[in-house]
Design an enzyme around this catalytic site. Structure first.
Site, PDB file in Angstrom:
ATOM      1  CE  LYS A 115     -47.963  -8.912 -44.946  1.00 49.84           C
ATOM      2  NZ  LYS A 115     -48.873 -10.355 -43.794  1.00 49.84           N
ATOM      3  CD  GLU A 199     -53.688 -12.024 -49.895  1.00 49.83           C
ATOM      4  OE1 GLU A 199     -51.976 -10.670 -49.688  1.00 49.83           O
ATOM      5  OE2 GLU A 199     -53.614 -12.564 -49.973  1.00 49.83           O
ATOM      6  NE  ARG A 291     -38.291 -11.120 -40.831  1.00 52.43           N
ATOM      7  CZ  ARG A 291     -38.749 -12.588 -40.729  1.00 52.43           C
ATOM      8  NH1 ARG A 291     -37.810 -13.517 -40.877  1.00 52.43           N
ATOM      9  NH2 ARG A 291     -40.282 -12.382 -41.333  1.00 52.43           N
TER      10      ARG A 291
HETATM   11  P1  ADP Z   1     -39.181 -16.510 -40.454  1.00 52.25           P
HETATM   12  O1  ADP Z   1     -40.163 -16.598 -42.404  1.00 52.25           O
HETATM   13  O2  ADP Z   1     -38.403 -16.202 -40.197  1.00 52.25           O
HETATM   14  O3  ADP Z   1     -39.735 -17.766 -39.738  1.00 52.25           O
HETATM   15  P2  ADP Z   1     -41.581 -15.334 -38.406  1.00 52.25           P
HETATM   16  O4  ADP Z   1     -42.530 -14.893 -39.837  1.00 52.25           O
HETATM   17  O5  ADP Z   1     -41.424 -16.828 -37.710  1.00 52.25           O
HETATM   18  O6  ADP Z   1     -40.441 -15.641 -39.200  1.00 52.25           O
HETATM   19  O7  ADP Z   1     -40.672 -14.156 -37.537  1.00 52.25           O
HETATM   20  C1  ADP Z   1     -39.611 -14.216 -37.283  1.00 52.25           C
HETATM   21  C2  ADP Z   1     -40.012 -13.890 -35.582  1.00 52.25           C
HETATM   22  O8  ADP Z   1     -39.946 -12.282 -36.248  1.00 52.25           O
HETATM   23  C3  ADP Z   1     -40.931 -14.787 -34.246  1.00 52.25           C
HETATM   24  O9  ADP Z   1     -40.084 -13.546 -33.448  1.00 52.25           O
HETATM   25  C4  ADP Z   1     -41.781 -13.479 -34.530  1.00 52.25           C
HETATM   26  O10 ADP Z   1     -42.680 -13.803 -33.918  1.00 52.25           O
HETATM   27  C5  ADP Z   1     -41.293 -12.091 -35.304  1.00 52.25           C
HETATM   28  N1  ADP Z   1     -42.056 -11.158 -36.238  1.00 52.25           N
HETATM   29  C6  ADP Z   1     -42.380 -11.017 -37.480  1.00 52.25           C
HETATM   30  N2  ADP Z   1     -42.966 -10.402 -37.947  1.00 52.25           N
HETATM   31  C7  ADP Z   1     -43.071  -9.427 -36.959  1.00 52.25           C
HETATM   32  C8  ADP Z   1     -43.560  -8.234 -36.918  1.00 52.25           C
HETATM   33  N3  ADP Z   1     -44.783  -7.197 -37.765  1.00 52.25           N
HETATM   34  N4  ADP Z   1     -43.766  -8.254 -35.667  1.00 52.25           N
HETATM   35  C9  ADP Z   1     -43.423  -8.562 -34.288  1.00 52.25           C
HETATM   36  N5  ADP Z   1     -42.943  -9.973 -34.213  1.00 52.25           N
HETATM   37  C10 ADP Z   1     -43.055  -9.759 -35.738  1.00 52.25           C
HETATM   38  P1  ADP Z   2     -47.267 -13.304 -42.142  1.00 54.00           P
HETATM   39  O1  ADP Z   2     -46.551 -11.572 -43.158  1.00 54.00           O
HETATM   40  O2  ADP Z   2     -47.582 -13.164 -41.113  1.00 54.00           O
HETATM   41  O3  ADP Z   2     -45.496 -14.084 -42.527  1.00 54.00           O
HETATM   42  P2  ADP Z   2     -48.694 -14.084 -44.723  1.00 54.00           P
HETATM   43  O4  ADP Z   2     -48.967 -13.122 -46.438  1.00 54.00           O
HETATM   44  O5  ADP Z   2     -46.374 -14.076 -44.761  1.00 54.00           O
HETATM   45  O6  ADP Z   2     -48.018 -13.450 -43.121  1.00 54.00           O
HETATM   46  O7  ADP Z   2     -48.767 -14.819 -44.572  1.00 54.00           O
HETATM   47  C1  ADP Z   2     -48.981 -16.541 -43.497  1.00 54.00           C
HETATM   48  C2  ADP Z   2     -49.396 -17.925 -43.999  1.00 54.00           C
HETATM   49  O8  ADP Z   2     -50.864 -17.418 -43.400  1.00 54.00           O
HETATM   50  C3  ADP Z   2     -48.979 -18.269 -45.419  1.00 54.00           C
HETATM   51  O9  ADP Z   2     -47.560 -19.627 -45.432  1.00 54.00           O
HETATM   52  C4  ADP Z   2     -50.621 -18.988 -45.473  1.00 54.00           C
HETATM   53  O10 ADP Z   2     -49.982 -20.400 -44.895  1.00 54.00           O
HETATM   54  C5  ADP Z   2     -51.471 -18.741 -44.647  1.00 54.00           C
HETATM   55  N1  ADP Z   2     -51.941 -17.512 -46.239  1.00 54.00           N
HETATM   56  C6  ADP Z   2     -51.689 -15.697 -46.105  1.00 54.00           C
HETATM   57  N2  ADP Z   2     -52.318 -15.160 -47.419  1.00 54.00           N
HETATM   58  C7  ADP Z   2     -52.870 -16.666 -47.831  1.00 54.00           C
HETATM   59  C8  ADP Z   2     -54.304 -16.552 -48.751  1.00 54.00           C
HETATM   60  N3  ADP Z   2     -54.644 -15.542 -49.520  1.00 54.00           N
HETATM   61  N4  ADP Z   2     -54.561 -18.111 -49.079  1.00 54.00           N
HETATM   62  C9  ADP Z   2     -54.734 -19.330 -48.100  1.00 54.00           C
HETATM   63  N5  ADP Z   2     -53.380 -18.354 -46.820  1.00 54.00           N
HETATM   64  C10 ADP Z   2     -52.841 -17.367 -46.965  1.00 54.00           C
END
Ligand code: ADP
Ligand code: ADP
Ligand code: MG
Length: 472
Positions: A115, A199, A291
């Site tokens: 990130k 952030e 993905r």
């Molecule tokens: P989407 O945006 O496709 O819904 P999710 O964040 O729900 O993505 O992740 C989809 C699947 O991938 C879930 O089973 C989640 O637990 C797994 N996953 C996503 N990122 C990671 C990670 N960095 N390490 C392990 N599992 C992950």
């Molecule tokens: P992941 O890799 O686990 O998907 P993200 O960075 O995409 O993590 O964040 C997942 C969720 O966490 C976002 O959809 C939002 O709801 C919350 N989130 C993440 N960063 C922020 C932020 N800076 N401010 C508010 N909510 C956040």
């Protein structure tokens, strides 16, 4: 086109990929653990092979999977989501063994999977990112002085985080002090890397993401947005497309930025650019997922484009067969993740045998699942049993049809999120499209009464430790 595709995943997404291959006339090889041996996707594949040891390690065993592909004469591998889907080492191992990885390049996976690097690249390209820093922090003191500059509340984030894990909200310096070391050690355990950064916490944002398709000839299109604001523990539960919150002008501007982001990343194949949008309709790059996403189905419903088939075609070297102007958005779609979880107990995962299963049907109703009567929900995997994706000509029709479908849906033997979603479909705030990422805690706080979040954290930590261990 490919001679044979190995599907390096399990469950509904494995079945989804096998279905796409069948339509393209490509034979498939499924891999499975002992626990998955008799499940649906294994039966539907042309060939299958056991990967072990144990229920999880086999799905993460890069070299065994690549070897199997070679043994079985598969010239391509589709990784699905989760497991090895965002593992650059896996994509590289495929490449080095003459197997096409159906996804972006190892370089793009590595860069967007970090990130901090992704933020650096986007910022350089003039894309608005969530305010914050673009380097890792090494001490709680450094974290505090940065947070002071940015202004509280802030989000402490693991650079390698994913799946809603590795995020910590800090409203005051004390929170930061308390969370810093915890966040670092958690990140190390879960993702094998301990870099964390900060952030600005965006208050009550919408999570809006754009689906991208990019071929190997420089053509990049987006397929419109998905609103994934309905979350619990930063994980998506219900997604809708298009977003009721976006107006045509904002949609156009965000779509253009998403395409710029993909081109900045040198991106090929399918990917998603995630944004947070605040109440002023200012938007910020959040991250890029390299993905296919769980919720790709809603985009398919409103565009008529089969994203998984496009991924395979792109990987096989075909040029995109349509331009941005030819992408037509029609109607509204809603996806509900039907999880084996107890919404009344803070969404604690449930296991057991499914004693009755009846899935809804009719116009505009789609099921992507891997379960049936007699299926035993194992404790080792993601709790998602099936995805209900519903299309309607309008938002109102999509909501009513989803409510009707959920009423038809019968799963007995394990607790599921179905009853909870029935309530959401009847909630006036949801029906008005007025939800942000706090929707569930704001509207249903009284329902999710027992705070078991520590127990849930423990479950996730154990699962992540198993996965990190088998990576080595
Ligand atoms: P989407 O945006 O496709 O819904 P999710 O964040 O729900 O993505 O992740 C989809 C699947 O991938 C879930 O089973 C989640 O637990 C797994 N996953 C996503 N990122 C990671 C990670 N960095 N390490 C392990 N599992 C992950
Ligand atoms: P992941 O890799 O686990 O998907 P993200 O960075 O995409 O993590 O964040 C997942 C969720 O966490 C976002 O959809 C939002 O709801 C919350 N989130 C993440 N960063 C922020 C932020 N800076 N401010 C508010 N909510 C956040
Ligand atoms: Mg995300």
């Amino acid at each position: 086109m490919f001679k044979k595709v190995l599907v390096a995943n399990r469950g509904e997404i494995a079945l989804r990929i096998i279905r796409a291959c069948k339509e393209l006339n490509i034979p498939t090889v499924a891999i499975h653990s002992e626990a998955d041996a008799i499940t649906l996707y294994v039966k539907k594949a042309d060939e299958s092979c056991l990967v072990g040891p144990g229920p999880v390690a086999g799905y993460l065993n890069i070299y065994r999977i690549v070897d199997l592909a070679k043994q079985r004469g598969a010239d391509a591998i589709h990784p699905g989501y989760g497991f090895l889907a965002e593992n650059a080492e896996f994509a590289r191992a495929c490449q080095e063994n003459g197997i096409t990885f159906i996804g972006p390049t190892p370089k793009a996976i590595a860069e967007m999977g970090d990130k901090i690097v992704a933020r650096q690249m986007m910022k350089k390209a003039g894309i608005p990112v969530v305010p914050g820093i673009e380097h890792g922090i090494s001490s709680a003191n450094e974290a505090e002085s940065i947070a002071k500059q940015i202004g509280y509340p802030v989000m402490l984030k693991a650079s390698a985080g994913g799946g809603g894990r590795g995020l910590r909200l800090c409203r005051a310096p004390e929170d930061l002090k308390k969370n810093f070391e915890i966040a670092r050690s958690e990140a190390l355990k879960a993702f094998g890397r301990d870099d964390v950064y900060i952030e600005k916490y965006i208050e009550s944002p919408r999570h809006i993401e754009f689906q991208i398709l990019a071929d190997h000839y420089g053509n990049i299109v987006h397929l419109g947005e998905r609103d994934c604001s309905i979350q619990r523990r930063h994980q998506k539960l219900i997604e809708v497309a298009p977003s009721p919150f976006l107006d045509p002008d904002l949609r156009r501007r965000m779509g253009e930025v998403a395409v710029t982001a993909a081109s900045t990343a040198g991106y090929t194949n399918a990917g998603t650019v995630e944004f947070l949008v605040d109440h002023n309709k200012d938007f910020y790059f959040l991250e890029m997922n390299t993905r296919v996403q769980v919720e790709h189905t809603i985009t398919e419903e409103i565009t008529g484009i089969d994203i998984v088939k496009e991924m395979i075609r792109i990987a096989a070297g075909e040029e995109l067969s349509f331009t941005q102007d030819e992408v037509q958005i029609s109607g509204s779609a809603i996806e509900c993740r039907i999880n084996a979880e107890d919404p009344r107990n803070n969404f604690l995962p449930t296991t057991g045998r499914i004693t009755a299963y009846y899935s809804p049907g009719g116009f505009g109703v789609r099921i992507d699942g891997n379960v049936y009567r007699g299926y035993v929900v194992p404790p080792y995997y993601d709790s998602m049993l099936a995805k209900l994706t519903v299309w309607g000509r309008t938002w109102d029709e999509a909501v009513s049809r989803t409510a009707r479908s959920l009423d038809e849906f019968v799963i007995r033997g394990v607790k599921t999120t179905i009853p909870f979603y029935r309530m959401i479909m009847r909630d006036e705030v949801f029906r008005r499209g007025e939800f942000n990422t706090h929707y569930i805690e704001n509207r249903f706080d009284d329902l999710i009464y027992e705070n078991k979040s520590e127990r849930i954290d423990l479950v996730f930590t154990i699962a992540a430790a198993i996965s990190a261990h088998s990576h080595r």
